[in-house]
Design an enzyme around this catalytic site. Structure first.
Site, PDB file in Angstrom:
ATOM      1  N   LYS A   1      25.757  44.668  58.891  1.00 53.53           N
ATOM      2  CA  LYS A   1      26.066  44.873  57.757  1.00 53.53           C
ATOM      3  C   LYS A   1      26.840  43.945  57.282  1.00 53.53           C
ATOM      4  CE  LYS A   1      22.241  46.648  56.757  1.00 53.53           C
ATOM      5  NZ  LYS A   1      21.118  46.154  55.634  1.00 53.53           N
TER       6      LYS A   1
ATOM      7  N   TYR B   1      24.936  48.298  63.856  1.00 52.54           N
ATOM      8  CA  TYR B   1      24.461  48.466  62.584  1.00 52.54           C
ATOM      9  C   TYR B   1      25.494  47.781  61.678  1.00 52.54           C
ATOM     10  CZ  TYR B   1      22.307  49.974  58.361  1.00 52.54           C
ATOM     11  OH  TYR B   1      22.176  50.582  57.011  1.00 52.54           O
TER      12      TYR B   1
END
Length: 247
Positions: A157, A153
């Protein structure tokens, strides 16, 4: 300067969480919102509560779905002024145990789709003289959490932050501003609506403001970046975390 009257905003991941809140905020500011997610029925229910909204079934990982979304928005309105790349997924756990197929799916959703949809819509914005793209990043792009393992994740990002900067550099002279918002833990399904007392205590202990966020506290940052109030801002990632990452 914050009005969006007459502008058309495409928002992905609108069936729940921040996406729903983004759609409501944009609608309240006068925009005509195009809702896009895999959960079409939820989007239809949301559209019924907004002033002038169109719901489109869309899995952002699919190039065909992304193209159909753009076509539907243009067929309805003739132009697209704002793109909010919000659709995203997250999972946590030890990095050495993350399944790579799941990681690929996460990156396809959180990063590849952001690039792909931006590529489709930006040329339309060039032709009409300008537009705004807002990507949804995360503080995990630059800060690791001691409570959660977020390797895939965080990588996705971090890519969103870098992509935001690069698109801003390439597209600014063609009238398109590209920025990002990096929200921390907001009361959504992903955070368990901040109902876990242990999680809340952990967040409050690290926050200079000493509290967690209200869902409506994301509205101002979004409307700022989508409107002419930020006309001289591009390539920026606005962290909305109550100061949590200052330490």
């Amino acid at each position: 300067m914050g009005t969006l009257d007459g502008r058309v905003a495409v928002v992905t991941g609108t069936s729940s969480g921040l996406g729903t809140q983004f759609a409501k905020a944009l609608d309240g500011a006068g925009a005509r919102v195009v809702l896009a997610s895999r959960r079409y029925e939820e989007d239809l229910e949301l559209a019924a509560t907004l002033d002038d909204a169109l719901a489109v079934r869309c899995d952002v990982r699919s190039a065909e779905d992304r193209a159909a979304l753009v076509d539907a928005a243009l067929s309805r309105h003739g132009h697209i002024d704002i793109l909010v790349n919000n659709a995203g997924v997250a999972f946590s756990g030890p990095a050495e145990k993350e399944d790579l197929e799941r990681v690929r799916s996460l990156i396809d959703t959180n990063l590849t789709a952001v690039f792909g949809l931006s590529q489709l819509i930006a040329p339309r914005m060039f032709d009409q003289g300008g537009g705004v793209i807002v990507n949804i990043a995360s503080p995990s792009a630059t800060t690791s959490l001691d409570r959660y393992g977020l390797a895939a994740y965080a990588a996705s990002k971090g890519g969103v932050v870098a992509l935001t900067r690069e698109l801003a550099a390439q597209w600014g002279r063609r009238g398109v501003r590209v920025n990002a918002i990096a929200p921390h833990f907001f009361p959504t399904a992903t955070s368990g609506y901040l109902q876990d007392p242990d999680l809340v205590a952990w967040l409050e202990a690290r926050s200079p403001l000493g509290r967690t966020a209200r869902i409506d506290e994301i509205d101002g940052p979004l409307l700022f970046l989508c409107s002419d109030a930020s006309s001289f801002v591009t390539g920026h990632t606005l962290v909305v975390d109550g100061g949590w990452t200052v330490y």
